[in-house]
Enzyme design. Sequence first.
Site, short mmCIF file in Angstrom:
data_model
loop_
_atom_site.label_atom_id
_atom_site.label_comp_id
_atom_site.label_asym_id
_atom_site.label_seq_id
_atom_site.Cartn_x
_atom_site.Cartn_y
_atom_site.Cartn_z
NE ARG A 26 -2.36 -1.36 3.53
CZ ARG A 26 -1.76 -0.66 4.47
NH1 ARG A 26 -1.72 0.66 4.37
NH2 ARG A 26 -1.21 -1.23 5.50
CE1 TYR B 202 0.24 -5.80 -1.91
CE2 TYR B 202 -0.92 -3.91 -1.02
CZ TYR B 202 -0.38 -5.17 -0.85
OH TYR B 202 -0.48 -5.79 0.35
N GLY B 203 -2.84 -5.24 -4.34
CA GLY B 203 -4.13 -5.55 -3.70
C GLY B 203 -4.72 -4.45 -2.85
CE LYS C 76 -6.30 -3.67 4.50
NZ LYS C 76 -6.53 -4.11 5.89
CG HIS D 93 -7.21 -3.02 10.14
ND1 HIS D 93 -5.90 -2.62 10.23
CD2 HIS D 93 -7.22 -4.02 9.23
CE1 HIS D 93 -5.16 -3.35 9.41
NE2 HIS D 93 -5.93 -4.20 8.80
CB SER E 164 -0.86 -4.02 7.88
OG SER E 164 -1.90 -3.10 7.70
CB CYS F 38 0.58 -7.22 13.81
SG CYS F 38 1.68 -5.82 13.65
CG ASN G 209 -0.32 -16.27 11.99
OD1 ASN G 209 -0.61 -16.73 10.89
ND2 ASN G 209 0.90 -15.85 12.29
CG ASP H 99 -7.69 -7.18 6.90
OD1 ASP H 99 -6.81 -6.90 7.75
OD2 ASP H 99 -7.85 -6.53 5.86
NE ARG I 288 -0.11 -8.64 1.91
CZ ARG I 288 -0.81 -8.08 2.90
NH1 ARG I 288 -1.94 -8.60 3.30
NH2 ARG I 288 -0.35 -7.00 3.50
CG ASN J 223 -0.98 -15.69 20.97
OD1 ASN J 223 -0.11 -15.56 21.83
ND2 ASN J 223 -0.81 -15.31 19.72
C1 OXD Z 1 -3.23 -4.65 5.29
C2 OXD Z 1 -3.87 -5.81 4.66
O1 OXD Z 1 -2.30 -4.07 4.70
O2 OXD Z 1 -4.77 -6.39 5.29
O3 OXD Z 1 -3.64 -4.29 6.40
O4 OXD Z 1 -3.54 -6.16 3.52
MN MN Z 2 -5.32 -5.42 7.10
#
Ligand code: OXD
Ligand code: MN
Length: 597
Positions: A82, A210-211, A219, A239, A261, A263, A267, A288, A380, A507
């Site tokens: 991004r 880019y996505g 987004k 988010h 993003s 992080c 998972n 997301d 990705r 976790n």
């Molecule tokens: C981001 C994504 O960048 O989810 O937050 O792709």
């Molecule tokens: Mn994201």
Amino acid sequence: MSSTMVRPVLENPLSQNPHLLSWIEECAALAKPEKIVWCDGSQEQNEAIMADGLRDGVFHRLNQEKLPGCFYHRSNSNDVARVEHLTFICTPTKEEAGPTNNWMAPADAYAKLRQLFDGAMKGRTMYVVPYVMGPIGSPMAKIGIELTDSIYVVINMGLMTRMGKPALDMLGNSDDFNRGFHSLLDVNPDRRYICHFPQDNTIWSIGSGYGGNVLLGKKCLALRIGSHLGRQEGWMAEHMLILGVEDPRGETTYVGAAFPSACGKTNFAMLIPPKRFEGWKVWTVGDDIAWMKPGPDGRLWAINPEAGYFGVVPGTNYSSNPNAMRSIQRNTIYTNVGLTPDGDVWWEGKDGDVPEEMLDWKGNPWKKGSTEKAAHPNSRFTAPMTNNPVLSPHANDPQGVPISALIFGGRRSDTVPLVTQSFNWVHGVYMGATMGSETTAAATGAVGIVRRDPMAMLPFCGYNMGDYFSHWLHMANLIKYPPKIFQVNWFRKGTNGRFLWPGFGENMRVLKWIVDRAHGRAGAWETLLGWVPKQQDFDLSGLGIPLEDVDEAQSIDHEAWKKELEDQGKFFEQLGDRVPKELLLQRELLLARLNRG
Ligand code: OXD
Ligand code: MN
């Protein structure tokens, strides 16, 4: 050139919606595509479009024995993340966009981009991509139409959204849809802009493939425009992942969690509880984005507006995220990973042996031992959510799922403890508003620097951040049974630089305490930062790490917190006078507690 090439007629439109048709005409007259194709979302048409993508070199077919239905895409090497510096919120005044967003006056932005769009699709096909964000028929769902000249976008939108005819059926003759206009143009950063016009429910994106810049449902609509709509309409666009935790008695508790993003949202959303947690299950609703609205029963209900996962590949393996690995074995698009001679994919952190040689994400020969990365750090996968073995059976419920807890988590190697529960809603909003995180490769720019990222929404909030905080505070008035709010940090390091907490599946231990607290079932100690688990309420048996590490992960370093509060104060100052007083007072209170020692 024939006249149809200059002004393409809308042959066989899939809709007679006059608002839609006239807008498409208008965009086509500007971008001048050779052809217009309506995407109906059928498998047949997707296959035909993929065949064109293969012919044009947009996609490569991967080894279909190993990875059935999987394809490979390599983006332009100047276009891999991004671009926050080229992303604009175009509100009537700069104040409405606020100090955390780039701003352009709508008339200026339209004028500038109109010049770029002029003839941008000459000789190309313009695809009309109708899509729904949210379960079909959900009162919370929104409809978008993206016009694009990118086959990559069409295929990815087909995976990431409910794309095709059902969106047009849902739209009918209504004018209420997001107007997304995208062209690759010449994929040049000098001619790259991602512009949002919240007042017009419109997005213009040009010069990128880019996505995050071009899958406009994600987004751009679900977060930037969505946050604006949520404020107007009394809901929240966040988010956040959404997961359900099922206990051995079969009771499921839903949790939303905001992490910046790259992080580990994916998972966490697909977590497999460790052995110790026999009978517990985690179900993914979303990885997301969450749209959340107060329900008639007084609880906060959430839907995942997306239908697929656009996840970070490097580091994904059968230990870090087995469910993601299972989700990307078929019908998946891989972008910017390494490509092995037998048509398989590879990335740093993948299970198994490192191949002797392959082509790297740029298409250059790569040999084992090379210091270059084979996969781009922000490479990705795009996979349909139906591939996920732990997809929640409620992921398509139109009313969504009821949320009992919200979690904020940044990537912090110091200062922030493993888990803390806020004293109340306002304190929880303060925790979210002051979230800091070390930057990752998901956006261009330096990696590893702490930046304030309120609610993980810094790059995604479509209006003034101070007003966004007020909206959060205001939501408490609309929710009779508000979720409890928590802060977590999986990334704290010890003095020797090693992670203090194992993370990933473990976790679950933190998650269980959160769920128990949300139900008022577990004990806690009060600290100056909030409530923390009591030893007997925090199941650490069989964890396999020294308990001193957990204590250190939970410890409060007063000096570090003084610095932290200074930094938070500076951040609030930068945000200006729209930051709600309640949040400034929360900081003062914490400072007073800290100074008392
Ligand atoms: C981001 C994504 O960048 O989810 O937050 O792709
Ligand atoms: Mn994201």
